[in-house]
Every structure is written in structure tokens, then in C-alpha cells.
Scaffold this motif. Structure first.
Motif, PDB file in Angstrom:
ATOM      1  N   UNK A 187       0.815  -1.211   0.000  1.00 24.78           N
ATOM      2  CA  UNK A 187       0.000   0.000   0.000  1.00 24.78           C
ATOM      3  C   UNK A 187       0.852   1.266   0.000  1.00 24.78           C
ATOM      4  N   UNK A 188       1.913   1.296   0.786  1.00 20.98           N
ATOM      5  CA  UNK A 188       2.784   2.481   0.787  1.00 20.98           C
ATOM      6  C   UNK A 188       3.475   2.645  -0.563  1.00 20.98           C
ATOM      7  N   UNK A 189       3.915   1.542  -1.147  1.00 22.69           N
ATOM      8  CA  UNK A 189       4.540   1.600  -2.464  1.00 22.69           C
ATOM      9  C   UNK A 189       3.538   2.077  -3.508  1.00 22.69           C
ATOM     10  N   UNK A 190       2.328   1.550  -3.445  1.00 25.62           N
ATOM     11  CA  UNK A 190       1.287   1.950  -4.394  1.00 25.62           C
ATOM     12  C   UNK A 190       0.962   3.437  -4.266  1.00 25.62           C
ATOM     13  N   UNK A 191       0.935   3.953  -3.048  1.00 28.71           N
ATOM     14  CA  UNK A 191       0.657   5.379  -2.842  1.00 28.71           C
ATOM     15  C   UNK A 191       1.711   6.241  -3.530  1.00 28.71           C
ATOM     16  N   UNK A 192       2.979   5.845  -3.395  1.00 28.25           N
ATOM     17  CA  UNK A 192       4.067   6.611  -4.015  1.00 28.25           C
ATOM     18  C   UNK A 192       3.986   6.540  -5.536  1.00 28.25           C
ATOM     19  N   UNK A 193       3.679   5.366  -6.074  1.00 27.71           N
ATOM     20  CA  UNK A 193       3.594   5.216  -7.522  1.00 27.71           C
ATOM     21  C   UNK A 193       2.379   5.954  -8.087  1.00 27.71           C
ATOM     22  N   UNK A 194       1.257   5.884  -7.392  1.00 27.87           N
ATOM     23  CA  UNK A 194       0.044   6.571  -7.845  1.00 27.87           C
ATOM     24  C   UNK A 194       0.263   8.082  -7.876  1.00 27.87           C
ATOM     25  N   UNK A 195       0.973   8.593  -6.886  1.00 25.20           N
ATOM     26  CA  UNK A 195       1.260  10.027  -6.841  1.00 25.20           C
ATOM     27  C   UNK A 195       2.101  10.481  -8.028  1.00 25.20           C
ATOM     28  N   UNK A 196       2.837   9.547  -8.620  1.00 22.41           N
ATOM     29  CA  UNK A 196       3.670   9.847  -9.786  1.00 22.41           C
ATOM     30  C   UNK A 196       2.966   9.516 -11.099  1.00 22.41           C
ATOM     31  N   UNK A 230       1.429   6.574 -12.010  1.00 29.60           N
ATOM     32  CA  UNK A 230       1.377   5.164 -12.415  1.00 29.60           C
ATOM     33  C   UNK A 230       0.072   4.546 -11.923  1.00 29.60           C
ATOM     34  N   UNK A 231      -0.622   3.853 -12.797  1.00 28.49           N
ATOM     35  CA  UNK A 231      -1.871   3.182 -12.417  1.00 28.49           C
ATOM     36  C   UNK A 231      -1.557   2.061 -11.423  1.00 28.49           C
ATOM     37  N   UNK A 232      -2.348   1.964 -10.369  1.00 26.01           N
ATOM     38  CA  UNK A 232      -2.093   0.959  -9.334  1.00 26.01           C
ATOM     39  C   UNK A 232      -3.331   0.104  -9.093  1.00 26.01           C
ATOM     40  N   UNK A 233      -3.102  -1.201  -9.023  1.00 27.21           N
ATOM     41  CA  UNK A 233      -4.163  -2.173  -8.759  1.00 27.21           C
ATOM     42  C   UNK A 233      -3.731  -3.017  -7.571  1.00 27.21           C
ATOM     43  N   UNK A 234      -4.659  -3.296  -6.674  1.00 28.86           N
ATOM     44  CA  UNK A 234      -4.350  -4.196  -5.557  1.00 28.86           C
ATOM     45  C   UNK A 234      -5.219  -5.437  -5.694  1.00 28.86           C
ATOM     46  N   UNK A 235      -4.567  -6.587  -5.761  1.00 23.90           N
ATOM     47  CA  UNK A 235      -5.269  -7.866  -5.939  1.00 23.90           C
ATOM     48  C   UNK A 235      -5.339  -8.575  -4.589  1.00 23.90           C
ATOM     49  N   UNK A 236      -6.530  -8.814  -4.128  1.00 23.98           N
ATOM     50  CA  UNK A 236      -6.902  -9.342  -2.811  1.00 23.98           C
ATOM     51  C   UNK A 236      -7.061  -8.169  -1.854  1.00 23.98           C
ATOM     52  N   UNK A 237      -8.295  -7.813  -1.607  1.00 22.85           N
ATOM     53  CA  UNK A 237      -8.579  -6.684  -0.726  1.00 22.85           C
ATOM     54  C   UNK A 237      -8.045  -6.949   0.675  1.00 22.85           C
ATOM     55  N   UNK A 238      -7.358  -5.974   1.279  1.00 24.75           N
ATOM     56  CA  UNK A 238      -7.016  -6.113   2.694  1.00 24.75           C
ATOM     57  C   UNK A 238      -8.284  -6.375   3.508  1.00 24.75           C
ATOM     58  N   UNK A 239      -8.165  -7.180   4.541  1.00 26.80           N
ATOM     59  CA  UNK A 239      -9.346  -7.662   5.284  1.00 26.80           C
ATOM     60  C   UNK A 239      -9.858  -6.617   6.280  1.00 26.80           C
ATOM     61  N   UNK A 245      -6.006   2.644   1.698  1.00 23.99           N
ATOM     62  CA  UNK A 245      -6.355   1.984   0.433  1.00 23.99           C
ATOM     63  C   UNK A 245      -6.850   3.020  -0.569  1.00 23.99           C
ATOM     64  N   UNK A 246      -7.704   3.927  -0.131  1.00 23.96           N
ATOM     65  CA  UNK A 246      -8.252   4.951  -1.028  1.00 23.96           C
ATOM     66  C   UNK A 246      -7.152   5.841  -1.606  1.00 23.96           C
ATOM     67  N   UNK A 247      -6.172   6.183  -0.796  1.00 16.37           N
ATOM     68  CA  UNK A 247      -5.059   7.024  -1.260  1.00 16.37           C
ATOM     69  C   UNK A 247      -4.129   6.271  -2.210  1.00 16.37           C
ATOM     70  N   UNK A 248      -4.057   4.964  -2.053  1.00  9.98           N
ATOM     71  CA  UNK A 248      -2.983   4.205  -2.692  1.00  9.98           C
ATOM     72  C   UNK A 248      -3.349   3.562  -4.012  1.00  9.98           C
ATOM     73  N   UNK A 249      -4.614   3.194  -4.212  1.00 11.04           N
ATOM     74  CA  UNK A 249      -4.927   2.349  -5.371  1.00 11.04           C
ATOM     75  C   UNK A 249      -5.990   2.967  -6.266  1.00 11.04           C
ATOM     76  N   UNK A 250      -5.868   2.673  -7.558  1.00  9.45           N
ATOM     77  CA  UNK A 250      -6.905   3.047  -8.513  1.00  9.45           C
ATOM     78  C   UNK A 250      -8.030   2.031  -8.519  1.00  9.45           C
ATOM     79  N   UNK A 251      -7.707   0.771  -8.225  1.00 12.08           N
ATOM     80  CA  UNK A 251      -8.729  -0.271  -8.280  1.00 12.08           C
ATOM     81  C   UNK A 251      -8.307  -1.458  -7.430  1.00 12.08           C
ATOM     82  N   UNK A 252      -9.290  -2.098  -6.808  1.00 10.13           N
ATOM     83  CA  UNK A 252      -9.046  -3.313  -6.024  1.00 10.13           C
ATOM     84  C   UNK A 252      -9.751  -4.481  -6.697  1.00 10.13           C
TER      85      UNK A 252
END
Length: 379
Positions: A97-106, A108-117, A129-136
Motif C-alpha cells: 500500500x505504501x509503495x502503491x501510494x508513491x507510484x500513484x502520486x507519480x 502510475x496506475x495501481x491495482x491491488x489484488x486481494x482486498x485487505x481484510x 487503500x483509497x489514497x494508494x490504489x486506482x482499483x481493487x
């Protein structure tokens, strides 16, 4: 892509099948394991570098893990002409999630596969999650609506393993593969795939096996071991005095689950696999005391095992932390063993619940996931 540990590698490998079918020229790289490598994935770091669970355990490896994340982020962002079209984080939310947040800010489209519980524990993660990913991409049917209520785009794609594991597993064929007889009573022992899980669970699982063997000498035990940890597991079995009673095999967890009558299993993704194989189980977990105290305060439901959470009931017993003694584990296992002859309807009821669950989780995961990713890329 980044996948942590064995279960993430397995799910990512299945997802890569769909991605490569949609985009034959696909180039994929990042952090992964052998299942991903078989699909042509370039692993810059192995997935087992991230296979750590528990607050205290993570602290011990914190500098190394953060170092890997920073190196990966730099590699993905430094050269604009080599940035990925999309980043897919497979599970491992503490890393991804932290990596995705940094990439999204730059950009890069970010997808997270398997929603955190977030429905089971750590509900505060929703904002991250909302800050970090474009789609789950969600593997459980109730998750997209929950995430949508927090402004997070998500798609239910089904559980990939529900399409891989047969609805009616062939127990006899699996037993032939392992050299077991049809009439044997077989217990599968799965103490986890992480070093920290083996450390806290293997010895108590093996001591439970010794107690079961003392009660019913004819019972067979099979232990599927992650190849890198097999020698250690064998040493722990020696120290517990049960090495001669265990059939320890390299990998083959699905074959072992198909062959067994009941499994003693570490809480985690493997319990979902055991449910898809329709096997009665005893779910157990033990971890560092401080990590447990922190995690139990964040728990939102009375269940920990995924099959029980999805069924919203204690379909199978859970023995956690201090309750996971060898004596209690052996007693719970023997209850399932005895039910084979004394209460077959109890076994049948579990199989029926898990068959219904299997149907709920079966979807064309590859098609749904790649459709969602294509929409994100088309933006």
C-alpha cells in the motif's frame, strides 16, 4: 508486480495466466516466487523476503524490507521511459500500500489484488487503500460494496483457486500419488509457509501428532513443506520425536489436502484451500505475545479462520495462542477422526457448507480481472 510469500506467489501466477492471454507481449517484473517465474516473470527479489507476519517479527526485518521497497520504488520511477503501465500489488498490504501510494502520486496506475481484510481487522486501513490504489480486485463477493461505500473502486473477480481446485477432489488419486491406501486415516499437517509460522507452530503441531498417534497408532500423517524450509521442518520433527511417523513431502500441498481426512492447519490462506478441498480442519495460530496483544485489539469479528469468517459461523474449531496446546489440538483432531464412523453427518455438513462456498467463489477470474485492468489502462 509484487507478491509476498507462497500464497501471494500462487495467486499472482494464476493472474499472470490471464494477463498473458490478454496481452501476449506482456513484460512483468518486480518481486515474486517460482509460480510467477514459470509464467516468465522477472523476479528482482524473491517473494519470501516479504514472508513475515506479526508486529514484532516485522520489526526484526524492518530495515531490510524498507530497503527493498525503496530500491524497487527508485527502479520503477527513475527512468520515465521504463515506467510500468500498471503496478499490481498482490496481497502483502503492509508492503504494497505504501509503495502503491508513491507510484500513484507519480501517475502510475495501481491495482491491488486481494482486498485487505478491513472487514475482519484494521478497519482504519480504508483511508490508506483509497489514497494508494486506482482499483481493487476482490476475491470475496461482499467486498466491492464495502469498499465502494468508502469511495474505493473495486471488482469482484472470484477466488482464483476456486477454478483450480475441483469441486469434487479425487481423494483416491491423491492417495495413490503419495503412496497411501484408500482405507488409511490420514491427517495433513500444515504449519505454515513463513519462517515465523514454522517457529511458533511446527513443534506444537508435531507434539499434537505424537498424542494422536498414541491414541490411534494406525493414523498416517503427511506434511507438505515449502522446499526452502523442508530441512528445518525435518529437524523440528526429529526434536519432537515424531520424524519416523511423518511423511514430509516437498510442496504438493494440494495433493496432500486432497488425500487427507482432516487437516491441522495454520490460520491463513491455506485454510481457504482446505475449505475448497471440502476437508474438516482444526485451525490454529500462535505468534509472538506482543504481536498477538496488538492484533487481537484490532479484530472486528469473532472468527479468525477464513472459512469461518465467510460462513459466519464456527464451522471448524479455532485454537489460538495459549489455547493452541498440543493436548487441545490432538483432542480436536481426534474428534474429527472419530466422527468419520460415529457421526458421519457432521462430516457431511462441513462438506456441504464448503461446497456451497466453493460455488460462491467460482467466477471467470482471469476474464474479470483483465477486463478491470484494461479499463484502468484506458483511463
Amino acid at each position: 508486480m509484487v507478491a509476498g510469500e507462497t500464497s501471494g506467489d500462487l495467486l499472482a501466477g494464476l493472474l499472470l495466466d490471464g494477463l498473458k492471454a490478454r496481452w501476449p507481449a506482456l513484460v512483468s517484473s518486480g518481486i515474486g516466487g517460482p509460480q510467477m517465474a514459470r509464467r516468465g516473470f522477472q523476479a528482482w527479489w524473491p517473494s519470501d523476503k516479504l514472508a513475515v507476519r506479526g508486529y514484532v517479527e516485522v520489526l526484526r526485518h524492518y530495515r531490510e524490507i524498507i530497503g527493498i521497497r525503496e530500491q524497487l520504488k527508485k527502479r520503477l520511477l527513475d527512468r520515465a521511459d521504463q515506467r510500468p503501465d500498471v503496478f499490481i500489488g498482490v496481497d502483502a498490504p503492509d508492503f504494497n500500500l505504501d509503495l502503491e501510494a508513491a507510484l500513484k502520486a507519480e501517475g502510475i496506475k495501481t491495482v491491488h489484488f486481494v482486498s485487505p481484510s478491513v472487514w475482519a481487522w484494521r478497519a482504519d486501513r480504508v483511508e490508506k487503500i483509497r489514497r494508494s490504489v486506482d482499483h481493487v480486485l476482490c476475491i470475496f463477493p461482499f467486498e466491492p460494496a464495502l469498499l465502494a461505500s468508502h469511495g474505493i473502486a473495486a471488482t469482484y473477480v472470484g477466488h482464483p483457486l476456486a477454478n483450480v481446485i475441483p469441486v469434487a477432489p479425487d481423494r483416491a488419486a491423491a492417495r495413490r500419488q503419495l503412496g497411501l491406501r484408500d482405507e488409511d486415516t490420514v491427517i495433513a499437517i500444515l504449519p505454515g509457509s513463513r519462517k515465523s509460522e514454522i517457529q511458533y507452530l511446527a513443534t506444537r503441531f508435531f507434539r499434537a501428532a505424537a498424542l494422536v498417534k498414541r491414541a490411534q497408532a494406525a493414523i498416517k500423517f503427511v506434511v507438505p513443506a515449502v522446499p526452502a524450509l523442508k530441512a528445518w521442518i525435518e529437524r523440528l520433527a526429529d526434536e519432537a520425536g515424531v520424524r519416523a511417523d511423518l511423511q514430509i513431502v516437498e510442496g504438493q500441498s494440494h495433493t496432500v489436502l486432497a488425500a487427507c481426512d482432516v487437516t491441522l492447519i495454520a490460520s491463513g490462506t491455506a485454510t481457504m484451500e482446505a475449505a475448497l478441498f471440502k476437508r474438516p480442519m482444526v485451525i490454529a495460530y500462535n505468534m509472538n505475545w506482543l504481536s498477538w496483544q496488538i492484533m487481537r485489539r484490532k479484530k472486528l469479528q469473532p472468527w479468525v479462520g477464513l472459512p469461518n469468517i465467510l460462513c459466519q459461523d464456527f464451522v471448524v474449531p479455532e485454537l489460538l495462542q495459549e489455547a493452541a496446546t498440543p493436548e487441545a489440538l490432538a483432542h480436536a483432531l481426534l474428534q474429527w477422526v472419530d466422527a468419520k464412523t460415529a457421526a458421519p453427518d457432521k462430516i457431511a455438513a462441513v462438506e456441504q457448507r464448503f461446497t456451497k462456498l466453493h460455488a460462491e467463489l467460482q467466477r471467470d477470474t482471469s476474464q474479470l480481472a483483465t477486463d478491470a485492468i484494461q479499463k484502468i489502462l484506458e483511463g
